[in-house]
Design a protein around this motif. Structure first.
Motif, PDB file in Angstrom:
ATOM      1  N   PRO A 101       0.834  -1.218   0.000  1.00  0.00           N
ATOM      2  CA  PRO A 101       0.000   0.000   0.000  1.00  0.00           C
ATOM      3  C   PRO A 101       0.862   1.258   0.000  1.00  0.00           C
ATOM      4  CG  PRO A 101      -0.778  -1.574   1.638  1.00  0.00           C
ATOM      5  CD  PRO A 101       0.533  -2.093   1.137  1.00  0.00           C
ATOM      6  N   LYS A 102       0.478   2.216  -0.812  1.00  0.00           N
ATOM      7  CA  LYS A 102       1.190   3.484  -0.879  1.00  0.00           C
ATOM      8  C   LYS A 102       0.686   4.399   0.210  1.00  0.00           C
ATOM      9  CE  LYS A 102       2.788   6.770  -4.387  1.00  0.00           C
ATOM     10  NZ  LYS A 102       2.670   7.195  -5.795  1.00  0.00           N
ATOM     11  N   GLU A 103       1.623   5.025   0.926  1.00  0.00           N
ATOM     12  CA  GLU A 103       1.261   5.880   2.053  1.00  0.00           C
ATOM     13  C   GLU A 103       0.393   7.037   1.596  1.00  0.00           C
ATOM     14  OE1 GLU A 103       3.459   8.106   5.817  1.00  0.00           O
ATOM     15  OE2 GLU A 103       4.638   7.220   4.197  1.00  0.00           O
ATOM     16  N   ASN A 104      -0.691   7.259   2.351  1.00  0.00           N
ATOM     17  CA  ASN A 104      -1.628   8.364   2.083  1.00  0.00           C
ATOM     18  C   ASN A 104      -2.247   8.282   0.695  1.00  0.00           C
ATOM     19  OD1 ASN A 104      -1.044   9.702   4.637  1.00  0.00           O
ATOM     20  ND2 ASN A 104       0.935  10.219   3.715  1.00  0.00           N
ATOM     21  N   SER A 105      -2.482   7.026   0.240  1.00  0.00           N
ATOM     22  CA  SER A 105      -3.084   6.842  -1.077  1.00  0.00           C
ATOM     23  C   SER A 105      -3.722   5.456  -1.141  1.00  0.00           C
ATOM     24  CB  SER A 105      -2.028   6.993  -2.179  1.00  0.00           C
ATOM     25  OG  SER A 105      -2.564   6.664  -3.429  1.00  0.00           O
ATOM     26  N   ASP A 106      -4.703   5.320  -2.023  1.00  0.00           N
ATOM     27  CA  ASP A 106      -5.320   4.007  -2.224  1.00  0.00           C
ATOM     28  C   ASP A 106      -4.546   3.171  -3.237  1.00  0.00           C
ATOM     29  OD1 ASP A 106      -7.361   4.702  -0.477  1.00  0.00           O
ATOM     30  OD2 ASP A 106      -8.577   5.599  -2.074  1.00  0.00           O
ATOM     31  N   LYS A 107      -3.525   3.780  -3.850  1.00  0.00           N
ATOM     32  CA  LYS A 107      -2.737   3.076  -4.851  1.00  0.00           C
ATOM     33  C   LYS A 107      -1.707   2.164  -4.192  1.00  0.00           C
ATOM     34  CE  LYS A 107      -3.157   6.853  -8.216  1.00  0.00           C
ATOM     35  NZ  LYS A 107      -2.408   7.838  -9.047  1.00  0.00           N
TER      36      LYS A 107
END
Length: 644
Positions: A101-107
Motif C-alpha cells: 500500500p502506498k502511504e496516504n493513497s489508495d494506490k
C-alpha cells in the motif's frame, strides 16, 4: 585516481580509503579507476555482508528463496570466492515484484526485491561509489543520504524563507520517478561525476536491466527505471536528480559570478545586485523551489519542466505541481505544512516561518491508530497477554508519529489527537469490563503503569490499561512527547567520509558510531588468517559452526570486549580465542556476537578443562568467570573435556 587496495587489511583501512576518495572527488575533481578491485577486497565484502545482516530486509527472499543466513553459514573462503567470482562475471537474476500500500493513497507501490547474492553485490557497489557521489551532491539534497534527514530539509526551508524572503514556492511532483529513470542517461551521469571504471558501470547497467518477475510469474524486461526495494536504487536516484539540483543552484546560490570574482563575497554581492534569491530543497524525488516573486516562480517552472523533459526524460505531474504564496496559504512537503506570518511579539513587521503537521496525512495516521484500538474488541477477553502486546504496538505508532512531528509547532495537534482517540478507548475498555463502570474505573495514573516507565514517570493523567501478571500496560498519550524548539539544519561538514563529519554527528546524536573492525597487530592478523584456515577446515569436516559469520562476528566481539580477555582481562595483543558461550544453539544463533567471548589461550583451556581456576588465579573474580562459562558448558553439553 587508481584506487589502491593492497593495503586494505581492516575495516579501518577501508574507511581511510573511502575518506581519501571523498576528499579527492570533492576538492580535486579526480576521476576514479580500479574500483572493481576495491569491490573484490575481502574487507569490503565483509562490511557489505554485515550491513545487510543488520537490515530488517535480510530475511526477505527474492526469486531464489535465500536469506542472508544461507550465505553467512558458508565457509569463509567459499563465500568470499563466490562473491568475487560473481563480481568478475556479473549476471543478476530478475527482481521479484511485490506491491505494498502506498502511504496516504489508495494506490499500490511496486517494490523490486533482488536475490540475496544480488543484494550483496549492490551493497558492495554502493559502498564503493557512495563517497564519490556524496562529494558531488548539492548541499540541499537530503533524502536517502547518510547523516541527512527530513528534519534537516524542513529546517533549511524555514531558514531560507525567513532570511531571504523567498515566499513563493514551487511544489514539484514527478510522474512515476523511479519507474522512468533513463539507464543510458544515468550511466552518463555516473561517468561525469568521476566513476570511470567501465567494469563497475557495466555491473550497474546489468542491475538496472535485470528484468522483473511479476506476481503472475511472468518475466518482463526493465528497460526503464530503478526498482524501489533495491539497495543501490536510492543512491542512483539521487545521482540522477543531482544535476537538476545544480541547475537550480546556478540560478542564484552557485551562480557563475562566484567563480568570476577574486573574492566570493564580491561575487555574492554581484549576484544579489542582478538576481533575486532562489533555492531548491530536495528529499529523494520530492522537492520544493523557494522563489522571490510570482514572476520568477512562473519563469523557473517553465525552465524546470523543459529541463526534466529534455535532459532527464521525466515529466511533471501537472495536477500535483503548483505555485504557492506562503503568506496567503500553506505549502506541503514531507508530511508538514509550512507558511510565513507576521511576528506576533516585538516591534516591526518582520515575518516568521513556521511549520505544522500536514492535516490530511497526520489525520490518516491517527485514524489508523484508532482502528488499532478498536481491534482490541475482537481479541478474547482471557488472552490479556496478546492485548498487552497489541497495546505496545499502538504505543510504538503513537511515539513514532509524535517523534517525527516534534520538530514542528505540534503541541496543540498532539492534544487534539489524544481527544480523538479517547472516546474509542473508553468504548473499547468499557466493553472489556462488561459495559460496567465509569472511565475512572478503567484507568490508572500514567505514573503507576509498568510500561514506558521513563515516558510516564511523574504523569498524573489517567490512561486505559490491562494488567498481566501484576504488570500494568497502558496506552500512552500523544502529548507526552514534548516538542522541540525547532528543526535543526545540517552543517555542510556533516558526512561519514571525514573525521570532522563523524565527530560532529556523534556530538549531535550524543552517541558513538560503531567501532570499525581493526587489525591490532601483525601477530593478530596472522592469527586471524590461521583461524580462518582452521574454520574452513572445520566446515569441510562437517562442523558448520565455523563459518563466515563466525569469522566476521569474532572481530565485532573483540571490539565489544575492548580487546581484553573476558575472564582475566588481559589485553589480547596477539593470538586469542573466540569461545562459544552456548555451543548447542542453532546455526543461525550460535555465532551471534552475544554468544561469542574473546578469551586468551590460557582461559579458554581452563574453561574446557576440569582444573580448579582458583589454583591459577590469585583474583577470585577471574576464577569465578572461568567457572561460570564452564558450568554453562556442562549444563548445555552434558560433558567436558578430561584435561588436567
Amino acid at each position: 585516481m587508481k584506487v589502491k587496495t593492497c593495503n586494505i587489511k581492516s575495516e579501518i583501512d577501508l574507511q581511510n580509503t573511502l575518506d581519501e576518495m571523498y576528499d579527492l572527488a570533492k576538492n580535486n575533481n579526480e576521476p576514479f579507476y580500479n574500483l572493481i578491485e576495491l569491490m573484490k577486497n575481502q574487507q569490503t565484502i565483509m562490511t557489505a555482508l554485515h550491513n545487510i545482516k543488520s537490515n530488517k530486509g535480510s530475511k526477505t527472499v527474492g526469486i531464489d528463496n535465500k536469506t542472508i543466513d544461507y550465505y553467512l553459514h558458508l565457509p569463509y573462503e567459499d563465500l568470499v570466492s563466490q562473491v568475487q567470482t560473481c563480481i568478475e562475471d556479473y549476471n543478476p537474476e530478475p527482481v521479484r515484484r511485490k506491491y505494498i500500500p502506498k502511504e496516504n493513497s489508495d494506490k499500490l507501490r511496486p517494490l523490486g526485491i533482488p536475490t540475496m547474492i544480488d543484494r550483496i553485490i549492490q551493497e558492495i557497489t554502493r559502498l564503493v561509489i557512495e563517497p564519490i557521489a556524496e562529494a558531488k551532491f548539492y548541499k540541499f539534497s537530503y533524502g536517502f543520504r547518510p547523516m541527512r534527514s527530513a528534519e534537516h530539509a524542513m529546517a533549511e526551508i524555514l531558514e531560507k524563507a525567513r532570511k531571504s524572503k523567498t515566499y513563493w514556492v514551487i511544489e514539484g511532483d514527478i510522474k512515476g520517478y523511479f519507474d522512468n529513470i533513463n539507464h543510458n542517461k544515468l550511466i552518463t551521469m555516473l561517468w561525469k561525476i568521476g566513476i570511470k571504471d567501465k567494469r563497475v558501470l557495466s555491473i550497474i547497467k546489468k542491475m538496472l536491466k535485470s528484468g522483473i518477475v511479476e506476481e503472475d510469474g511472468e518475466i518482463y524486461p526493465s528497460d526503464l527505471g530503478s526498482p524501489q526495494g533495491g539497495i543501490i536504487s536510492p543512491l542512483l536516484a539521487n545521482i540522477y536528480l543531482n544535476f537538476f539540483d545544480w541547475m537550480i543552484a546556478e540560478e542564484f546560490d552557485q551562480h557563475h559570478y562566484i567563480n568570476n570574482y577574486e573574492r566570493r563575497d564580491k561575487g555574492l554581492r554581484a549576484i544579489r545586485r542582478d538576481h533575486k534569491p532562489v533555492y531548491s530543497i530536495r528529499y529523494a524525488d520530492d522537492w520544493v523551489v523557494l522563489c522571490s516573486s510570482k514572476k520568477q516562480a512562473d519563469t523557473l517552472l517553465i525552465k524546470i519542466r523543459k529541463y526534466l523533459k529534455h535532459q532527464l526524460s521525466l515529466e511533471l505531474s501537472e495536477e500535483k505541481t503548483k505555485i504557492t504564496n506562503l503568506v496567503e496559504e500553506k505549502a506541503s512537503f514531507l508530511g508538514f505544512e509550512f507558511f510565513v506570518e507576521p511576528r506576533k511579539k516585538g516591534k516591526g513587521n518582520k515575518m516568521v516561518a513556521k511549520m505544522i503537521p500536514d492535516r490530511k496525512k497526520s489525520n490518516k495516521k491517527v485514524r489508523e491508530i484508532n482502528r488499532e484500538i478498536r481491534a482490541i474488541n475482537k481479541m478474547r477477553l482471557k488472552n490479556v497477554r496478546n492485548i498487552a502486546e497489541h497495546i505496545e504496538t499502538i504505543n510504538a505508532k503513537i511515539v513514532g508519529l509524535t517523534n517525527y512531528y516534534s520538530i514542528a509547532n505540534s503541541s496543540t495537534f498532539f492534544k487534539s489527537w489524544d481527544n480523538r482517540i479517547s472516546y474509542q478507548q473508553y468504548r473499547t475498555f468499557k466493553r472489556r469490563n462488561g459495559n460496567k463502570g465509569r472511565w475512572t474505573d478503567l484507568t490508572v495514573k500514567a505514573g503507576d503503569l509498568n510500561n514506558r516507565i521513563a515516558r510516564h514517570k511523574g504523569r498524573k493523567d489517567q490512561l486505559y490499561y490491562v494488567e498481566v501478571d501484576n504488570v500494568k500496560v497502558g496506552i500512552t498519550k500523544f502529548y507526552f512527547t514534548s516538542t522541540k524548539d525547532g528543526a535543526i539544519r545540517a552543517a555542510d561538514s556533516l558526512t561519514p567520509y571525514t573525521k570532522e563529519g563523524r565527530a560532529r554527528y556523534e556530538k549531535i546524536k550524543q552517541k558513538k558510531l560503531p567501532l570499525k573492525r581493526q587489525g591490532v597487530s601483525e601477530q593478530y592478523l596472522e592469527h586471524l588468517r590461521s583461524r580462518t584456515w582452521y574454520a574452513t577446515k572445520q566446515a569441510e569436516m562437517g562442523n558448520h559452526k565455523y563459518n563466515f559469520e563466525y569469522i566476521m562476528n569474532s572481530e565485532y566481539a573483540y571490539l565489544r570486549d575492548k580487546g581484553k580477555c573476558k575472564c582475566c582481562e588481559i589485553f589480547l595483543v596477539g593470538a586469542y580465542h573466540r569461545h562459544h558461550i552456548d555451543p548447542t544453539l542453532d546455526l543461525d544463533k550460535v555465532n551471534k556476537v552475544k554468544n561469542l567471548a574473546s578469551v586468551c589461550t590460557r582461559c579458554h583451556e581452563l574453561i574446557h578443562s576440569k582444573r580448579d581456576p582458583h589454583l591459577i588465579f590469585n583474583t577470585q573474580k577471574y576464577a569465578e568467570k572461568i567457572l561460570k562459562y564452564r558450568n554453562l558448558l556442562i549444563e548445555k553439553q552434558g560433558y567436558i573435556k578430561n584435561q588436567n
